[in-house]
Design a protein around this motif. Sequence first.
Motif, short mmCIF file in Angstrom:
data_model
loop_
_atom_site.label_atom_id
_atom_site.label_comp_id
_atom_site.label_asym_id
_atom_site.label_seq_id
_atom_site.Cartn_x
_atom_site.Cartn_y
_atom_site.Cartn_z
N TRP A 94 50.94 32.45 -4.86
CA TRP A 94 50.63 32.99 -3.58
C TRP A 94 49.34 32.95 -3.34
O TRP A 94 48.65 32.39 -4.03
CB TRP A 94 50.93 34.69 -3.58
CG TRP A 94 50.21 35.31 -4.83
CD1 TRP A 94 48.88 35.59 -4.84
CD2 TRP A 94 50.93 35.66 -5.92
NE1 TRP A 94 48.64 36.08 -6.01
CE2 TRP A 94 49.68 36.23 -6.90
CE3 TRP A 94 52.04 35.71 -6.50
CZ2 TRP A 94 50.07 36.81 -8.13
CZ3 TRP A 94 52.47 36.17 -7.89
CH2 TRP A 94 51.29 36.60 -8.54
N THR A 117 48.31 41.82 -1.13
CA THR A 117 47.88 43.25 -1.43
C THR A 117 46.36 43.27 -2.06
O THR A 117 45.74 44.36 -1.71
CB THR A 117 48.55 43.67 -3.12
OG1 THR A 117 48.04 42.90 -4.01
CG2 THR A 117 50.30 43.59 -2.75
N ARG A 153 38.33 48.86 1.38
CA ARG A 153 37.15 48.86 1.15
C ARG A 153 36.22 48.68 2.16
O ARG A 153 34.97 49.28 2.53
CB ARG A 153 36.73 47.95 -0.09
CG ARG A 153 37.23 48.09 -1.45
CD ARG A 153 36.41 47.35 -2.53
NE ARG A 153 37.10 45.94 -2.33
CZ ARG A 153 38.04 45.37 -3.09
NH1 ARG A 153 38.59 46.10 -3.94
NH2 ARG A 153 38.46 44.02 -2.91
N ARG A 202 38.41 54.74 -6.78
CA ARG A 202 38.80 53.68 -7.22
C ARG A 202 37.70 52.70 -7.63
O ARG A 202 37.19 52.22 -8.82
CB ARG A 202 40.03 53.18 -6.64
CG ARG A 202 40.37 51.72 -7.34
CD ARG A 202 41.53 51.22 -6.52
NE ARG A 202 41.82 49.84 -6.72
CZ ARG A 202 42.93 49.39 -6.38
NH1 ARG A 202 43.88 49.95 -6.01
NH2 ARG A 202 42.96 47.83 -6.39
N ALA A 250 42.27 39.39 -12.47
CA ALA A 250 43.18 39.60 -11.08
C ALA A 250 41.88 40.07 -10.15
O ALA A 250 42.09 41.08 -9.49
CB ALA A 250 44.33 40.67 -11.10
N GLY A 287 41.34 39.09 -7.20
CA GLY A 287 41.31 39.12 -5.77
C GLY A 287 40.08 38.89 -4.82
O GLY A 287 39.56 38.04 -5.15
N ASP A 310 42.05 34.49 -11.41
CA ASP A 310 43.06 34.90 -10.32
C ASP A 310 43.80 33.51 -10.27
O ASP A 310 43.37 32.63 -10.59
CB ASP A 310 42.64 35.53 -9.26
CG ASP A 310 43.67 36.57 -8.43
OD1 ASP A 310 44.58 36.03 -8.13
OD2 ASP A 310 43.51 37.65 -8.22
N ASP A 338 47.30 31.65 -13.40
CA ASP A 338 48.26 32.74 -13.50
C ASP A 338 47.89 33.43 -14.84
O ASP A 338 48.03 33.23 -15.88
CB ASP A 338 49.70 32.00 -13.35
CG ASP A 338 50.70 33.39 -12.82
OD1 ASP A 338 50.79 34.26 -13.98
OD2 ASP A 338 51.10 33.37 -11.93
N LEU A 339 48.03 34.75 -14.67
CA LEU A 339 47.62 35.56 -15.72
C LEU A 339 49.11 35.69 -16.91
O LEU A 339 48.98 36.32 -17.88
CB LEU A 339 47.28 36.89 -15.51
CG LEU A 339 45.89 37.13 -15.13
CD1 LEU A 339 45.56 38.27 -14.24
CD2 LEU A 339 44.54 36.83 -16.27
N GLU A 388 41.97 45.68 -12.50
CA GLU A 388 42.15 46.89 -11.43
C GLU A 388 42.99 46.49 -10.40
O GLU A 388 43.11 45.31 -9.86
CB GLU A 388 40.74 46.93 -10.57
CG GLU A 388 40.76 47.68 -9.38
CD GLU A 388 39.47 47.93 -8.57
OE1 GLU A 388 38.63 46.64 -8.69
OE2 GLU A 388 39.31 48.59 -7.60
C1 LIG Z 1 46.26 44.80 -5.69
S1 LIG Z 1 45.39 43.04 -5.87
C2 LIG Z 1 44.09 43.77 -6.72
C3 LIG Z 1 42.81 42.86 -6.48
C4 LIG Z 1 41.34 43.37 -7.19
N1 LIG Z 1 41.48 43.67 -8.48
C5 LIG Z 1 41.13 44.43 -6.60
O1 LIG Z 1 41.32 45.55 -6.84
O2 LIG Z 1 40.43 44.37 -5.16
C6 LIG Z 1 46.22 42.29 -7.30
C7 LIG Z 1 45.54 41.14 -7.54
O3 LIG Z 1 46.24 40.80 -8.88
C8 LIG Z 1 46.43 39.34 -8.67
N2 LIG Z 1 47.56 38.93 -9.86
C9 LIG Z 1 48.67 39.48 -9.93
N3 LIG Z 1 49.58 39.04 -10.86
C10 LIG Z 1 48.75 37.96 -11.19
C11 LIG Z 1 49.11 36.74 -12.16
N4 LIG Z 1 50.21 36.70 -12.80
N5 LIG Z 1 48.13 36.03 -12.18
C12 LIG Z 1 46.82 36.04 -11.77
N6 LIG Z 1 46.60 37.12 -10.91
C13 LIG Z 1 47.66 38.05 -10.46
C14 LIG Z 1 46.73 39.03 -7.40
O4 LIG Z 1 46.60 37.77 -7.05
C15 LIG Z 1 45.62 39.86 -6.73
O5 LIG Z 1 44.53 39.31 -6.41
#
Ligand SMILES: C[S@@+](CC[C@H](N)C(=O)[O-])C[C@H]1O[C@@H](n2cnc3c(N)ncnc32)[C@H](O)[C@@H]1O
Length: 301
Positions: free
Chosen positions: A9, A18, A26, A82, A105, A107, A127, A156-157, A181
């Motif tokens: 994505w 998200t 924020r 948070r 992650a 973001g 991320d 990717d995680l 987070e």
């Molecule tokens: C709800 S957002 C939170 C972003 C940031 N931590 C915050 O709190 O503002 C979820 C984040 O998880 C990352 N994410 C979820 N699954 C992931 C994966 N498998 N690999 C890398 N990133 C992942 C998404 O790209 C996104 O940026």
Amino acid sequence: MARTDGDNWDLATSVGATATGVAASRALATKQPDPLINDPFADALVRAVGLEHSIRLADGEVCVEGDLMLDRERMCEQIAVRTRFFDDFFLAAADAGIRQAVILASGLDTRAYRLAWPADSVVFEVDQPAVLEFKTRTLTDLGAEPAAELHTVPIDLRDDWPAALRDNGFDPQLPTAWIAEGLLIYLPPEAQDRLFDNITALSAPGSRLATEHMDAASLTEKWSERVSEWSKKVGSDVDLMDLFYSGERTSARDHLTASGWDATVQPTRAAYASHGFPYPEELDDLAGDSGYLSATLKTPN
Ligand SMILES: C[S@@+](CC[C@H](N)C(=O)[O-])C[C@H]1O[C@@H](n2cnc3c(N)ncnc32)[C@H](O)[C@@H]1O
């Protein structure tokens, strides 16, 4: 659309959106008189992504006074609690002498740019590639400069991120402060366990970790309904429930404790109270034992 192995994505689609939604909260909280948190880049980042419902969220246009989910003060308090938990976690780790930090992650997290890091700090952001590329480019265009030595790790995680982290200069001999987070629910249960195992393997004794702890008992039908309702109310065309992996999983606290970490959970209610905020009664039945987890890796005997 349901999740699939290896799905990806950007910040306007699927799980990426998200991250934009959280940044919009924020931005909204930052704009309030006498703000509870300050993320000076959130608003510009959300506008740059261009998702209409997130811009409306950042502008407070979805707020409805007195609404359980959309009341402005309530929304701002939720994101402030948070954000401050993870901000304070990093600042305390820095005070304790930890100079290596990893934001999993990341973001649209701007902590690498906005926190008062000690001079010799190194921060890693991990991320998906499109997410990191967009954020870094937009912040550069805005003239923002990292406040620490910043390394971005686009991966990717669910893949071999420890190798990518090491290849980008991470030193497993140094104690590290890790945050995850708003991530766990977007990972399949076994990927969550693997994430913690990888963190543990990469952590020198004294390393610290912060994340959310979700009480499995709180993930009820009612909770799912609330999540779906929230998605609709803010005008998103994606139902958050479709992005979550909601099956049985080992809790963060249990998994980390079994892996040699000293873990404590600050219940959500207590986290609110620590800032003098009332915890909404109506959410009490949904919170269960959930809260904010911080952990320190013990020195092996
Ligand atoms: C709800 S957002 C939170 C972003 C940031 N931590 C915050 O709190 O503002 C979820 C984040 O998880 C990352 N994410 C979820 N699954 C992931 C994966 N498998 N690999 C890398 N990133 C992942 C998404 O790209 C996104 O940026």
